[in-house]
Design an enzyme around this catalytic site. Structure first.
Site, short mmCIF file in Angstrom:
data_model
loop_
_atom_site.label_atom_id
_atom_site.label_comp_id
_atom_site.label_asym_id
_atom_site.label_seq_id
_atom_site.Cartn_x
_atom_site.Cartn_y
_atom_site.Cartn_z
N TYR A 31 14.15 56.38 11.83
CA TYR A 31 15.61 56.22 11.77
C TYR A 31 15.98 54.74 11.92
O TYR A 31 16.82 54.22 11.19
CB TYR A 31 16.26 57.05 12.89
CG TYR A 31 17.71 56.72 13.15
CD1 TYR A 31 18.66 56.86 12.15
CD2 TYR A 31 18.13 56.26 14.40
CE1 TYR A 31 19.99 56.55 12.38
CE2 TYR A 31 19.45 55.95 14.64
CZ TYR A 31 20.38 56.08 13.63
OH TYR A 31 21.69 55.76 13.86
N THR A 162 34.35 48.93 9.94
CA THR A 162 33.23 48.91 9.00
C THR A 162 33.67 49.50 7.67
O THR A 162 34.15 50.64 7.61
CB THR A 162 32.02 49.67 9.56
OG1 THR A 162 31.59 49.01 10.76
CG2 THR A 162 30.86 49.69 8.57
N LYS A 233 33.97 44.48 8.81
CA LYS A 233 32.51 44.36 8.72
C LYS A 233 32.01 44.98 7.43
O LYS A 233 32.42 46.08 7.06
CB LYS A 233 31.87 45.10 9.92
CG LYS A 233 30.35 45.15 9.91
CD LYS A 233 29.83 45.70 11.23
CE LYS A 233 28.32 45.71 11.29
NZ LYS A 233 27.72 46.87 10.61
N HIS A 257 24.86 45.98 6.15
CA HIS A 257 24.55 47.11 7.02
C HIS A 257 23.05 47.17 7.29
O HIS A 257 22.48 48.26 7.46
CB HIS A 257 25.03 48.41 6.35
CG HIS A 257 25.63 49.43 7.28
ND1 HIS A 257 26.96 49.73 7.33
CD2 HIS A 257 25.05 50.25 8.20
CE1 HIS A 257 27.18 50.69 8.22
NE2 HIS A 257 26.04 51.01 8.77
N ASP A 288 25.33 39.38 9.55
CA ASP A 288 24.13 40.02 10.07
C ASP A 288 23.27 40.51 8.92
O ASP A 288 23.62 40.33 7.75
CB ASP A 288 24.47 41.16 11.05
CG ASP A 288 25.05 42.40 10.39
OD1 ASP A 288 24.85 42.62 9.17
OD2 ASP A 288 25.72 43.18 11.09
N GLY A 290 18.94 41.18 8.85
CA GLY A 290 17.64 40.53 8.64
C GLY A 290 17.33 39.38 9.58
O GLY A 290 16.28 38.75 9.44
N ILE A 291 18.21 39.08 10.53
CA ILE A 291 17.94 37.95 11.43
C ILE A 291 16.84 38.31 12.44
O ILE A 291 16.98 39.27 13.19
CB ILE A 291 19.24 37.51 12.12
CG1 ILE A 291 20.09 36.87 11.03
CG2 ILE A 291 18.96 36.58 13.31
CD1 ILE A 291 21.33 36.23 11.45
N ARG A 312 18.57 45.90 14.66
CA ARG A 312 17.29 46.51 15.06
C ARG A 312 16.56 45.76 16.18
O ARG A 312 16.02 46.44 17.07
CB ARG A 312 16.38 46.65 13.84
CG ARG A 312 16.93 47.62 12.78
CD ARG A 312 16.02 47.64 11.57
NE ARG A 312 16.52 48.46 10.48
CZ ARG A 312 17.39 48.03 9.55
NH1 ARG A 312 17.87 46.79 9.59
NH2 ARG A 312 17.79 48.84 8.59
C1 FMN Z 1 19.86 52.60 13.36
C2 FMN Z 1 21.08 51.85 12.90
C3 FMN Z 1 22.34 52.40 13.07
C4 FMN Z 1 23.48 51.69 12.68
N1 FMN Z 1 24.71 52.23 12.92
C5 FMN Z 1 25.81 51.53 12.57
C6 FMN Z 1 27.11 52.04 12.84
O1 FMN Z 1 27.25 53.13 13.41
N2 FMN Z 1 28.18 51.29 12.47
C7 FMN Z 1 28.04 50.08 11.85
O2 FMN Z 1 29.04 49.43 11.52
N3 FMN Z 1 26.83 49.56 11.58
C8 FMN Z 1 25.72 50.25 11.93
N4 FMN Z 1 24.48 49.71 11.67
C9 FMN Z 1 24.38 48.37 11.06
C10 FMN Z 1 24.34 47.26 12.12
O3 FMN Z 1 25.59 47.11 12.74
C11 FMN Z 1 23.98 45.91 11.51
O4 FMN Z 1 24.84 45.61 10.43
C12 FMN Z 1 22.54 45.83 11.01
O5 FMN Z 1 21.66 46.54 11.87
C13 FMN Z 1 22.09 44.37 10.94
O6 FMN Z 1 20.83 44.26 10.37
P1 FMN Z 1 19.49 44.09 11.22
O7 FMN Z 1 19.18 45.42 11.80
O8 FMN Z 1 18.52 43.67 10.17
O9 FMN Z 1 19.73 43.03 12.27
C14 FMN Z 1 23.33 50.41 12.07
C15 FMN Z 1 22.07 49.86 11.91
C16 FMN Z 1 20.94 50.56 12.33
C17 FMN Z 1 19.59 49.90 12.16
#
Ligand code: FMN
Length: 358
Positions: A31, A162, A233, A257, A288, A290-291, A312
């Site tokens: 997940y 979002t 976002k 995302h 955000d 990939g950082i 993550r």
């Molecule tokens: C498991 C998971 C769940 C996420 N759930 C949401 C969410 O509920 N709402 C949202 O705006 N972004 C969500 N995101 C996106 C994160 O806010 C963010 O944009 C993204 O993780 C950034 O990338 P990175 O994981 O490479 O740092 C989720 C990301 C992951 C990995």
């Protein structure tokens, strides 16, 4: 303490990812790892950063490197925030409460997801610095307003709408892993909608818990009722950035995302410069996706971002060691940013110029 020794031996965010994957069960790790569809954008988020090169300046006084950032009148220890990620109890029994605590320990702002496994009230009670609240606009706009008001009343400093997932994409990695909300994990903020909606699976195109009919008119309406800072976002297109600024938002978040929205969209670091040019300093731009390294944070700032979010990586910290793991991830990333600034000859964030390139 065993956990303590363990995280002291993790030196990079990649080390945390490997350690987390050993601890989490298959469903949880899949997940977290998942991108959308063929995961082209997920890979590109990393590949784009790895293509970029830095060009340092020499003989600059870097004896007092300072990563502090003032954003919306508040000081942040570094230009790094904790992105909204749903269902954090899947990764640790204390879920979001431990992540918030990790934010407290590292002077980092936590952004709660609408789909958090604790309520925004419980999260704000734990937060020593005001949290932000990410909102998925709900079909019931009255309930959407209620969610925003609950966040503001609890002390949230900002609301992030979002916008990049009006419908679901093909989450085949999650499907193969049999993703579901395990017993004891719920969308706590949606409790008042009843358990059918609060626990609704979202595997089809539409989902009952995110509206698919959200338009700019809704953003204007939200602006009119939202008394705190408002950000959008999920922006990639400069035209959307301009439109959002025209709706009087206080900031935008360039994001794909984490590769979980639409597959094959560009890496955010590649989309950022055109957005920054279009916005031209009217509002702060966060980014955000990939950082993983201090050099990535630096590149984001050099390409027009005021701050970044990580997703993550801090969940890996959470999975490995709860609040202490989140704080250690932040410490590693901030230290790497300090080292990058020092080696680049830029002691302050304001010295990282977008004008002169790097
Ligand atoms: C498991 C998971 C769940 C996420 N759930 C949401 C969410 O509920 N709402 C949202 O705006 N972004 C969500 N995101 C996106 C994160 O806010 C963010 O944009 C993204 O993780 C950034 O990338 P990175 O994981 O490479 O740092 C989720 C990301 C992951 C990995």
């Amino acid at each position: 303490v065993a956990g303590q020794i363990q995280i002291d031996r993790l030196y990079t965010l990649a080390d945390f990812e490997a350690a987390a994957n050993q601890q989490l069960n298959f469903m949880a790790s899949e997940y977290l790892k998942a991108g959308i569809a063929g995961e082209v954008t997920l890979r590109e988020n990393r590949a784009a950063f790895e293509r970029l090169r830095l060009l340092p300046r020499l003989f600059e006084d870097v004896s007092a490197i300072d990563t502090r950032l003032t954003l919306f009148g508040r000081e942040h220890a570094s230009p790094i925030l904790l992105a909204p990620v749903g269902y954090q109890k899947i990764f640790h029994p204390e879920g979001e409460l431990a992540s918030v605590e990790g934010g407290n320990l590292s002077n980092t702002t936590f952004i709660s997801a609408t789909f958090a496994s604790f309520t925004i009230e419980d999260i704000c009670l734990r937060a020593k610095r005001p949290a932000w609240f990410q909102i998925y606009v709900q079909n019931d706009r009255g309930f959407t307003q209620e969610l925003i008001n609950r966040g503001v009343t609890s002390g949230c400093e900002a609301i992030c709408i979002t916008a990049d997932t009006p419908v679901n994409g093909p989450r085949e990695r999650e499907l193969r892993a049999g993703f579901h909300l395990p017993p004891g994990v719920e969308r706590a903020n949606l409790r008042s909608l009843g358990s059918t909606l609060a626990n609704a699976p979202h595997r089809n195109i539409y989902t009952p818990i995110r509206a698919a009919n959200v338009t700019w008119k809704d953003l204007e309406w939200i602006r009119s009722i939202c008394k705190v800072k408002l950000l959008v976002k999920g922006i990639l297109n400069p035209k959307d950035a301009v439109r959002a600024v025209e709706c009087d938002v206080d900031g935008i978040i360039v994001s794909n995302h984490g590769g979980r929205g639409l597959d094959t969209v560009p890496a955010t670091i590649d989309a950022l410069p055109a957005v920054a040019e279009a916005v031209s300093d009217r509002v702060p731009i966060l980014m955000d996706s990939g950082i993983r390294r201090g050099t990535d944070v630096y590149q984001a700032l050099a390409n027009g971002a005021t701050a970044v979010l990580i997703g993550r990586p801090y969940l890996h910290g959470l999975a490995v060691a709860g609040a202490a793991g989140v704080a250690r991830v932040m410490e590693i990333l901030r230290t790497e940013l300090e080292m990058t600034m020092g080696l680049m000859g830029r002691a302050r964030l304001s010295d990282i110029s977008t004008q002169t390139g790097l």
